[in-house]
Write a protein that holds these residues in place. Structure first.
Motif, short mmCIF file in Angstrom:
data_model
loop_
_atom_site.label_atom_id
_atom_site.label_comp_id
_atom_site.label_asym_id
_atom_site.label_seq_id
_atom_site.Cartn_x
_atom_site.Cartn_y
_atom_site.Cartn_z
N ASP A 134 5.17 7.37 -4.51
CA ASP A 134 5.36 7.54 -3.00
C ASP A 134 5.29 8.78 -2.91
N THR A 135 4.50 10.22 -3.09
CA THR A 135 4.76 10.96 -3.23
C THR A 135 5.07 11.50 -1.73
N SER A 136 4.44 10.78 -0.81
CA SER A 136 4.50 10.85 0.99
C SER A 136 6.15 11.13 1.68
N LEU A 137 7.03 10.80 0.71
CA LEU A 137 8.13 10.59 1.41
C LEU A 137 9.24 11.53 1.26
N THR A 138 9.77 11.70 2.73
CA THR A 138 10.44 12.60 3.32
C THR A 138 11.73 12.71 3.50
N ARG A 139 12.51 11.52 2.62
CA ARG A 139 13.46 11.21 3.38
C ARG A 139 14.25 10.97 1.64
N LEU A 140 15.44 11.01 2.07
CA LEU A 140 16.04 11.22 0.17
C LEU A 140 16.43 9.53 -0.15
N GLY A 141 17.32 8.78 1.26
CA GLY A 141 17.21 7.38 1.00
C GLY A 141 15.70 6.88 0.78
N ASP A 142 14.64 7.46 1.43
CA ASP A 142 13.77 6.13 1.32
C ASP A 142 13.25 6.79 -0.13
N LEU A 143 13.09 7.67 -0.45
CA LEU A 143 12.48 7.61 -1.82
C LEU A 143 13.79 7.36 -3.27
N ARG A 144 15.04 6.91 -2.94
CA ARG A 144 16.48 6.11 -3.62
C ARG A 144 15.60 4.57 -3.44
N GLU A 145 15.16 4.24 -2.19
CA GLU A 145 14.74 2.95 -2.49
C GLU A 145 13.03 2.57 -2.84
N ARG A 146 12.11 3.09 -2.20
CA ARG A 146 11.04 2.57 -2.58
C ARG A 146 10.41 4.38 -3.20
N PHE A 147 10.52 4.62 -3.92
CA PHE A 147 9.58 6.18 -4.87
C PHE A 147 8.66 5.22 -5.56
N GLU A 148 9.19 4.28 -6.51
CA GLU A 148 7.97 3.72 -7.22
C GLU A 148 8.34 2.01 -7.06
N ARG A 149 7.02 1.67 -6.34
CA ARG A 149 7.06 -0.46 -6.32
C ARG A 149 5.76 -0.44 -6.54
N PRO A 150 5.51 -1.58 -6.70
CA PRO A 150 4.36 -2.20 -7.34
C PRO A 150 3.20 -2.03 -5.63
N ALA A 151 2.08 -1.72 -6.31
CA ALA A 151 1.19 -1.12 -5.21
C ALA A 151 1.16 -2.26 -4.14
N SER A 152 1.07 -3.25 -4.02
CA SER A 152 0.44 -4.19 -3.29
C SER A 152 1.92 -4.37 -2.54
N GLY A 153 3.38 -3.68 -2.65
CA GLY A 153 4.38 -2.99 -1.53
C GLY A 153 3.65 -1.59 -0.83
N SER A 154 2.95 -1.39 -0.98
CA SER A 154 2.85 0.36 -0.62
C SER A 154 1.71 0.35 0.54
N TRP A 155 1.31 2.31 0.47
CA TRP A 155 0.59 1.99 1.41
C TRP A 155 -0.69 2.28 0.70
N HIS A 156 -0.41 1.90 -1.14
CA HIS A 156 -1.63 1.83 -1.85
C HIS A 156 -2.42 1.17 -2.02
N ALA A 157 -2.41 -0.01 -1.59
CA ALA A 157 -2.44 -1.61 -1.69
C ALA A 157 -4.06 -1.11 -0.75
N THR A 158 -3.81 -0.24 0.18
CA THR A 158 -5.78 -0.32 0.72
C THR A 158 -6.34 0.22 0.08
N LEU A 159 -5.65 0.90 -1.18
CA LEU A 159 -7.05 1.23 -2.06
C LEU A 159 -7.35 0.39 -3.34
N LEU A 160 -6.31 -1.31 -3.68
CA LEU A 160 -6.67 -1.71 -4.11
C LEU A 160 -7.66 -2.82 -3.67
N SER A 161 -8.53 -2.98 -2.37
CA SER A 161 -10.10 -2.86 -1.87
C SER A 161 -11.10 -2.51 -1.73
#
Length: 164
Positions: A134-161
């Protein structure tokens, strides 16, 4: 102001994730980071030095963080201009827009347009468990927690279907 290790910045630090449209390896990555370090040493907002940090990940992601609310307007524009120039020098677009970054089946970071990512999902090479960034994150804490994760748990899930 001297750069700090990114680990020493607070979770509330503002962050920018610059993702390269191609892998940037040595010696280009060394030249890139040296120029970024020089920029950050002199990065100011409204005449005040910014406490900043940078990190290079996966031969693709340049993460820049600044503590406090100081970075704004002209100082951020200067950062984008500097990275555009640096990208031109090494033949990589660091100020990308519209690309999706994911880890392929062999663990290599890839980039694709949104339609290409959706086509990969329709073709079965990309799925809900595909790691995405998720390259759209703007807060370091969010980047630390969820920069890389499964597509199903990210905004990317909308692109799967999404329709191709």
């Amino acid at each position: 102001m001297p750069r700090r290790p990114i680990a020493r910045l607070s979770d509330d630090a503002r962050v920018w994730v610059f993702a390269s449209d191609r892998a940037v390896r040595e010696p280009d990555s060394e030249r890139l980071l040296a120029a970024v370090d020089e920029f950050l040493e002199h990065w100011h907002a409204h005449g005040s030095p910014l406490t900043s940090a940078r990190e290079w990940r996966e031969e693709r992601f340049l993460i820049i963080a600044a503590d406090g609310e100081g970075a704004s307007g002209c100082s951020v524009d200067g950062l984008f201009r500097a990275l555009k120039t640096l990208g031109d020098r090494i033949g990589a677009n660091l100020v990308t827009s519209g690309l999706v970054f994911y880890r392929d089946g062999s663990g290599v970071v890839q980039s694709a347009t949104r339609p290409e990512f959706s086509a990969g999902a329709a073709g079965g090479t990309i799925g809900p468990d595909t790691p995405v960034f998720d390259t759209s994150l703007t807060r370091l804490g969010d980047l630390r927690e969820r920069f890389e994760r499964p597509a199903s748990g990210s905004w990317h899930a909308t692109l799967l279907s999404a329709p191709r």
